[in-house]
Design an enzyme around this catalytic site. Structure first.
Site, mmCIF file in Angstrom:
data_model
loop_
_atom_site.group_PDB
_atom_site.id
_atom_site.type_symbol
_atom_site.label_atom_id
_atom_site.label_comp_id
_atom_site.label_asym_id
_atom_site.label_seq_id
_atom_site.Cartn_x
_atom_site.Cartn_y
_atom_site.Cartn_z
ATOM 1 N N ALA A 243 -1.392 5.287 -4.552
ATOM 2 C CA ALA A 243 -1.484 4.237 -3.533
ATOM 3 C C ALA A 243 -1.448 2.874 -4.200
ATOM 4 C CB ALA A 243 -2.759 4.394 -2.707
ATOM 5 N N ASP A 244 -0.943 1.895 -3.472
ATOM 6 C CA ASP A 244 -0.910 0.522 -3.941
ATOM 7 C C ASP A 244 -1.016 -0.396 -2.736
ATOM 8 O OD1 ASP A 244 -0.625 -1.349 -6.174
ATOM 9 O OD2 ASP A 244 1.256 -1.926 -5.216
ATOM 10 N N THR A 245 -1.811 -1.458 -2.873
ATOM 11 C CA THR A 245 -2.019 -2.407 -1.785
ATOM 12 C C THR A 245 -1.720 -3.812 -2.267
ATOM 13 O OG1 THR A 245 -3.748 -1.002 -0.837
ATOM 14 C CG2 THR A 245 -3.721 -3.303 -0.125
#
Length: 176
Positions: free
Chosen positions: A56-58
């Site tokens: 995941a990456d935000t």
């Protein structure tokens, strides 16, 4: 969620050329590269590949500008100044790499409204240390939540992991 999970931090450098991606494509590719790195490392260490590797990456998207974690207190203050009194998007990309070689990637986006921040507000928040490991230099789940006047979309996405969309996307039949 009833899943057995093990956290294995990725060592992917997160050095993709932002100019080659939209913010939503950028987080999906970062998430995919993180998951690929972890899966490759586990296999290289002699482990059987897990049922699924999740990456995941935000990022915060301020009018198309990608704001990641600040690299300095000055950069954190600059980011918060940009967000002050405006609306921005938070995008989280999630990649699921299944043992059978199939993949699923998605991006969840939410809109966040910020109040006007004074220079004193920004300085005090930066001094708290909280902005330093948060995309866009704030955490909605912490002190930074005091700056949020509204949100449209998934709260958990703004925290960094869109729980509902993850559950809706996860193919549990592939986990056995």
């Amino acid at each position: 969620l009833g899943l057995e999970a093990r956290v294995v931090p990725s060592t992917f450098a997160e050095d993709l050329d932002k100019s080659q991606f939209t913010p939503t494509a950028y987080v999906q590719e970062n998430a995919r590269q993180k998951a690929l790195e972890v899966r490759s490392r586990l296999i290289a260490q002699g482990e059987a590949p897990p049922s699924v590797v999740v990456g995941a990456d935000t990022v915060v998207d301020q009018g198309g500008a990608i704001l990641e974690k600040p690299k300095s207190e000055a950069q954190a203050a600059e980011m918060l100044g940009r967000l002050s009194g405006s609306t921005h998007a938070v995008h989280t990309g999630v990649a699921l790499l299944y043992r059978d070689g199939s993949e699923a990637c998605f991006c969840e986006s939410s809109e966040v409204n910020f109040c006007d921040l004074s220079a004193e507000d920004i300085a005090a928040y930066v001094a708290s240390g909280e902005p330093m490991d948060k995309a866009g230099a704030y955490g909605i789940q912490g002190l930074g939540g005091a700056f949020v006047t509204g949100i449209r979309g998934c709260y958990y996405n703004v925290m960094g992991f869109p729980m509902h969309k993850f559950c809706a996307t996860l193919d549990v039949a592939r986990l056995s």
